[in-house]
Design an enzyme around this catalytic site. Structure first.
Site, short mmCIF file in Angstrom:
data_model
loop_
_atom_site.label_atom_id
_atom_site.label_comp_id
_atom_site.label_asym_id
_atom_site.label_seq_id
_atom_site.Cartn_x
_atom_site.Cartn_y
_atom_site.Cartn_z
N ASP A 11 -23.60 0.38 -15.25
CA ASP A 11 -23.17 1.74 -15.58
C ASP A 11 -24.31 2.69 -15.24
O ASP A 11 -25.45 2.48 -15.68
CB ASP A 11 -22.83 1.86 -17.06
CG ASP A 11 -21.57 1.12 -17.44
OD1 ASP A 11 -20.75 0.83 -16.54
OD2 ASP A 11 -21.39 0.82 -18.63
N ASP A 130 -9.28 1.35 -18.60
CA ASP A 130 -9.98 1.33 -19.89
C ASP A 130 -8.93 1.24 -20.99
O ASP A 130 -8.20 2.20 -21.25
CB ASP A 130 -10.82 2.60 -20.06
CG ASP A 130 -11.93 2.70 -19.02
OD1 ASP A 130 -12.34 1.65 -18.49
OD2 ASP A 130 -12.37 3.83 -18.72
#
EC number: 4.3.2.10
Length: 258
Positions: A11, A130
């Site tokens: 990330d 997600d």
């Protein structure tokens, strides 16, 4: 049988690799390029990079580090972050990425999946999902703009419905980011993975929850995922990729050994 894949996830925020828990409270892990090089040398099958605030900030992933990563690794890598057009995707691919992944932009414009698949081929197009289990409803819901907790929102899509929708539109691979499990290292959500596997005809990657080598084995053996993505166990050197792959091979998992 195709070999199962081990995929470190990086990330990225403000030019550095970060890691949160359940998509919140991110801490700085380190610089992008050295981490990418380390994982490639340890035996990762591919890497995934998420510029986690690009979509919520209304910008495209910073392409300068994409080129630097391409120079130092010899394994495939996928890049995500604010890709809203074929032109955005073309630039990232031209800098050396092998795949592009879309998440929030696909929710805002589902036809984007088809436009990208038509231009670059389905093998290039990954859709990230997600997904959050809501105790109140007892259902899995898709979330959007999860890179910025102040802007995260629940969409109208239930996870299984969105999985089927993105396949119809041309997704070549799906990464299921299980938000409840993210960063807590208690194992992948096998129940959810099995439900998604039942309706997913394209390669499927499990993401969120890995804490032990056994968790990877369970995802491959019990949910038949094609790849397992993890971050904190690799960033914090809790699990070595080479040792993980040796363990999986001894358990009968088809895996590319280092």
């Amino acid at each position: 049988m195709l070999a199962k894949r081990i995929i470190p996830c990086l990330d990225v925020r403000d030019g550095q690799v970060v890691k949160g828990v359940q998509f919140r409270n991110h801490e700085i892990i380190g610089d992008i390029v050295p981490l990418a090089k380390r994982y490639a040398e340890e035996g990762a099958d591919e890497l995934v990079f998420y510029d986690i605030t690009a979509s919520s900030d209304g910008r495209v992933v910073d392409k300068s580090w994409v080129a630097r990563v391409a120079e130092v690794i010899d394994i495939p890598f996928c890049v995500a972050g604010g890709i809203k057009s074929a032109e955005d995707a073309a630039k990232i691919l031209s800098f050396g990425a092998d795949k592009i992944s879309i998440n929030s932009p696909a929710l805002a414009d589902p036809e984007l999946i088809t436009r990208l698949a038509d231009r670059f081929g389905v093998q290039c197009i990954v859709v990230g999902i997600d997904t959050w289990f809501d105790d109140a409803t007892g259902k899995y819901h898709v979330n959007q703009y999860t890179g910025d907790e102040s802007r995260t929102r629940v969409t109208q899509w239930e996870t299984l419905d969105w999985v089927q929708e993105v396949q119809k539109r041309g997704a070549g691979e799906i990464v299921l980011n299980m938000m409840n499990q993210d960063g807590v290292r208690n194992g992948y959500d096998l129940e959810q993975l099995k439900k998604v596997r039942a309706v997913c005809r394209v390669p499927m990657i499990a993401s969120g929850g890995a804490g032990t080598m056994e968790h990877f084995l369970e995802a491959f053996r019990d949910a038949d995922v094609d790849g397992a993505l993890a971050a904190s166990v690799f960033h914090k050197q809790i699990i070595n990729i080479g040792e993980l792959k040796t363990y999986l091979a001894t358990q009968g998992v088809e895996i590319r050994l280092c």
